[in-house]
Design an enzyme around this catalytic site. Structure first.
Site, PDB file in Angstrom:
ATOM      1  N   ASN A   9      10.598 -37.305  -6.434  1.00 29.18           N
ATOM      2  CA  ASN A   9      12.047 -37.158  -6.266  1.00 29.18           C
ATOM      3  C   ASN A   9      12.722 -38.183  -7.176  1.00 29.18           C
ATOM      4  O   ASN A   9      12.739 -39.373  -6.867  1.00 29.18           O
ATOM      5  CB  ASN A   9      12.403 -37.403  -4.789  1.00 29.18           C
ATOM      6  CG  ASN A   9      13.901 -37.373  -4.539  1.00 29.18           C
ATOM      7  OD1 ASN A   9      14.686 -37.025  -5.431  1.00 29.18           O
ATOM      8  ND2 ASN A   9      14.305 -37.746  -3.337  1.00 29.18           N
ATOM      9  N   TRP A  10      13.242 -37.694  -8.276  1.00 31.99           N
ATOM     10  CA  TRP A  10      13.839 -38.619  -9.259  1.00 31.99           C
ATOM     11  C   TRP A  10      15.199 -39.145  -8.805  1.00 31.99           C
ATOM     12  O   TRP A  10      15.751 -40.028  -9.422  1.00 31.99           O
ATOM     13  CB  TRP A  10      13.989 -37.914 -10.609  1.00 31.99           C
ATOM     14  CG  TRP A  10      12.698 -37.631 -11.318  1.00 31.99           C
ATOM     15  CD1 TRP A  10      11.423 -37.813 -10.840  1.00 31.99           C
ATOM     16  CD2 TRP A  10      12.538 -37.102 -12.647  1.00 31.99           C
ATOM     17  NE1 TRP A  10      10.503 -37.436 -11.782  1.00 31.99           N
ATOM     18  CE2 TRP A  10      11.159 -36.985 -12.898  1.00 31.99           C
ATOM     19  CE3 TRP A  10      13.435 -36.703 -13.643  1.00 31.99           C
ATOM     20  CZ2 TRP A  10      10.653 -36.504 -14.119  1.00 31.99           C
ATOM     21  CZ3 TRP A  10      12.939 -36.219 -14.837  1.00 31.99           C
ATOM     22  CH2 TRP A  10      11.560 -36.122 -15.079  1.00 31.99           C
ATOM     23  N   LYS A  11      15.770 -38.539  -7.765  1.00 35.35           N
ATOM     24  CA  LYS A  11      17.108 -38.923  -7.276  1.00 35.35           C
ATOM     25  C   LYS A  11      18.101 -38.889  -8.433  1.00 35.35           C
ATOM     26  O   LYS A  11      17.975 -38.052  -9.320  1.00 35.35           O
ATOM     27  CB  LYS A  11      17.034 -40.285  -6.567  1.00 35.35           C
ATOM     28  CG  LYS A  11      15.939 -40.303  -5.481  1.00 35.35           C
ATOM     29  CD  LYS A  11      15.997 -41.471  -4.557  1.00 35.35           C
ATOM     30  CE  LYS A  11      14.874 -41.357  -3.528  1.00 35.35           C
ATOM     31  NZ  LYS A  11      14.876 -42.430  -2.550  1.00 35.35           N
ATOM     32  N   HIS A  99      17.141 -34.821   3.105  1.00 35.48           N
ATOM     33  CA  HIS A  99      16.781 -36.191   2.735  1.00 35.48           C
ATOM     34  C   HIS A  99      17.744 -37.156   3.429  1.00 35.48           C
ATOM     35  O   HIS A  99      18.934 -36.857   3.564  1.00 35.48           O
ATOM     36  CB  HIS A  99      16.854 -36.364   1.213  1.00 35.48           C
ATOM     37  CG  HIS A  99      16.201 -37.634   0.752  1.00 35.48           C
ATOM     38  ND1 HIS A  99      16.810 -38.851   0.894  1.00 35.48           N
ATOM     39  CD2 HIS A  99      14.990 -37.873   0.198  1.00 35.48           C
ATOM     40  CE1 HIS A  99      15.983 -39.797   0.438  1.00 35.48           C
ATOM     41  NE2 HIS A  99      14.872 -39.217   0.016  1.00 35.48           N
ATOM     42  N   GLU A 101      19.175 -39.706   2.453  1.00 38.99           N
ATOM     43  CA  GLU A 101      20.338 -40.087   1.643  1.00 38.99           C
ATOM     44  C   GLU A 101      21.425 -39.014   1.721  1.00 38.99           C
ATOM     45  O   GLU A 101      22.617 -39.319   1.699  1.00 38.99           O
ATOM     46  CB  GLU A 101      19.895 -40.348   0.193  1.00 38.99           C
ATOM     47  CG  GLU A 101      19.104 -41.654   0.088  1.00 38.99           C
ATOM     48  CD  GLU A 101      18.062 -41.690  -1.017  1.00 38.99           C
ATOM     49  OE1 GLU A 101      18.121 -40.866  -1.941  1.00 38.99           O
ATOM     50  OE2 GLU A 101      17.177 -42.564  -0.944  1.00 38.99           O
ATOM     51  N   GLU A 171       9.807 -39.335   6.161  1.00 42.36           N
ATOM     52  CA  GLU A 171      10.306 -40.453   5.361  1.00 42.36           C
ATOM     53  C   GLU A 171      11.032 -41.451   6.259  1.00 42.36           C
ATOM     54  O   GLU A 171      12.238 -41.285   6.525  1.00 42.36           O
ATOM     55  CB  GLU A 171      11.276 -39.939   4.291  1.00 42.36           C
ATOM     56  CG  GLU A 171      10.642 -39.034   3.266  1.00 42.36           C
ATOM     57  CD  GLU A 171      11.324 -39.165   1.900  1.00 42.36           C
ATOM     58  OE1 GLU A 171      10.596 -39.237   0.905  1.00 42.36           O
ATOM     59  OE2 GLU A 171      12.563 -39.235   1.837  1.00 42.36           O
ATOM     60  N   GLY A 177      12.701 -47.071  -0.630  1.00 43.91           N
ATOM     61  CA  GLY A 177      13.251 -47.967  -1.652  1.00 43.91           C
ATOM     62  C   GLY A 177      13.241 -49.435  -1.257  1.00 43.91           C
ATOM     63  O   GLY A 177      13.900 -50.257  -1.881  1.00 43.91           O
ATOM     64  N   SER A 217       8.371 -45.909  -0.221  1.00 46.72           N
ATOM     65  CA  SER A 217       7.642 -46.969  -0.930  1.00 46.72           C
ATOM     66  C   SER A 217       6.160 -46.662  -1.124  1.00 46.72           C
ATOM     67  O   SER A 217       5.332 -47.575  -1.161  1.00 46.72           O
ATOM     68  CB  SER A 217       7.835 -48.334  -0.236  1.00 46.72           C
ATOM     69  OG  SER A 217       9.215 -48.695  -0.258  1.00 46.72           O
TER      70      SER A 217
HETATM   71  P1  13P Z   1      10.812 -44.542  -2.631  1.00 48.50           P
HETATM   72  O1  13P Z   1       9.445 -44.023  -3.004  1.00 48.50           O
HETATM   73  O2  13P Z   1      11.573 -45.068  -3.826  1.00 48.50           O
HETATM   74  O3  13P Z   1      10.781 -45.472  -1.484  1.00 48.50           O
HETATM   75  O4  13P Z   1      11.669 -43.252  -2.160  1.00 48.50           O
HETATM   76  C1  13P Z   1      11.125 -42.373  -1.255  1.00 48.50           C
HETATM   77  C2  13P Z   1      12.008 -41.199  -1.180  1.00 48.50           C
HETATM   78  O5  13P Z   1      13.121 -41.268  -0.708  1.00 48.50           O
HETATM   79  C3  13P Z   1      11.500 -39.934  -1.743  1.00 48.50           C
HETATM   80  O6  13P Z   1      12.323 -38.867  -1.403  1.00 48.50           O
END
Ligand code: 13P
Length: 254
Positions: A9-11, A99, A101, A171, A177, A217
């Site tokens: 997931n590149w966000k 997600h 976020e 998650e 993160g 992470s």
């Molecule tokens: P990180 O791997 O940067 O913690 O993010 C996880 C995530 O939100 C994947 O969708």
């Protein structure tokens, strides 16, 4: 039997140039290092990069294209939004929904997510549906109740046939993160719980066939340990999916 999947997931990261370089490196490494067919790899770049990234993925291979979101309606006057049908028409196979976020910053709730799931499935996309608790919820010992509710209200309204297309991602919000990964035991516990809930809502076969990913992470150092857990079928990777070497090491961690 269920698939192992590593999804990146590149966000809201990368430019056109970054994306071209990153995906070319990943494709080359995956080919050169014969990462095998044991794991399906999904790359989820920002919307405008989907066609570019899609063109760089060898057809019929191990790498697949995913989006990070879609709108709940089929089409219409929704300025700035992207439909599931459009995503499917440009070769997108998967879509991340729910997600944390999106739930937190865009106020996406179970009702809206249910509509998005329906739209994605109607367009032939495979949803990667995310659940996960906050630190507060974990410390209050409410993790299982919270995730049970997310599954029930967000997912379990789907029919058997619809649910068969879904990938679930656990998650924990406190691990996203933060560099603070769930221990493999914590991940396994929740994954086993999710599988049990699926068995109750559907049946044992559906539960056995559902891919459940861990995200938060995950990196090249801890992936092997996490993926060795019986109910952890792969990862949804944020930060480490933006570094080709790290991402490919994660793919090779099965
Ligand atoms: P990180 O791997 O940067 O913690 O993010 C996880 C995530 O939100 C994947 O969708």
């Amino acid at each position: 039997m269920r698939k192992n999947i590593v999804a990146g997931n590149w966000k809201m990261n990368t430019t056109l140039q970054d994306a071209q370089a990153l995906v070319s490196e990943i494709v080359n490494m995956v080919q050169d290092e014969a990462t095998g067919s044991a794991v399906e790899v999904v790359i989820c770049p920002p919307f405008p990069l989907l066609p570019v990234v899609g063109r760089l993925l060898p057809e019929g291979g191990q790498l697949h294209l995913g989006a990070q979101n879609c709108h709940q309606k089929e089409s219409g006057a929704f300025t700035g939004e992207v439909s599931a049908r459009l995503l499917a028409s440009i070769g997108t196979e998967y879509v991340i929904l729910g997600h944390s976020e999106r739930r937190q910053y865009f106020r996406e709730d179970d009702e809206l997510l249910s509509q998005k799931l329906k739209a994605a499935l109607a367009a032939g996309l495979k949803p990667i549906f995310c659940v996960g608790e906050s630190l507060e919820t974990r410390e209050a010992d409410d993790t299982f109740a919270y995730i049970g509710k997310q599954l029930k209200e967000g997912l379990f309204h789907l029919s058997n046939e619809e649910f068969a297309q879904v990938v679930v991602a656990y998650e924990p919000i406190w691990a996203i993160g933060t560099g603070k990964t769930a221990t493999s035991q914590q991940a396994q516990e929740v994954h086993a719980f999710i599988r049990e809930q699926i068995a109750r809502a559907y049946d044992a076969k559906q539960a056995l066939n559902t891919t459940i990913l861990y995200g938060g992470s995950a990196n090249a150092q801890n992936a092997r340990e996490l993926f060795s857990q019986p109910d952890v079928d792969g990862g949804l990777i944020g930060g480490a999916s933006l570094k080709s070497r790290d991402f490919v090491e994660i793919i090779k961690s099965f």
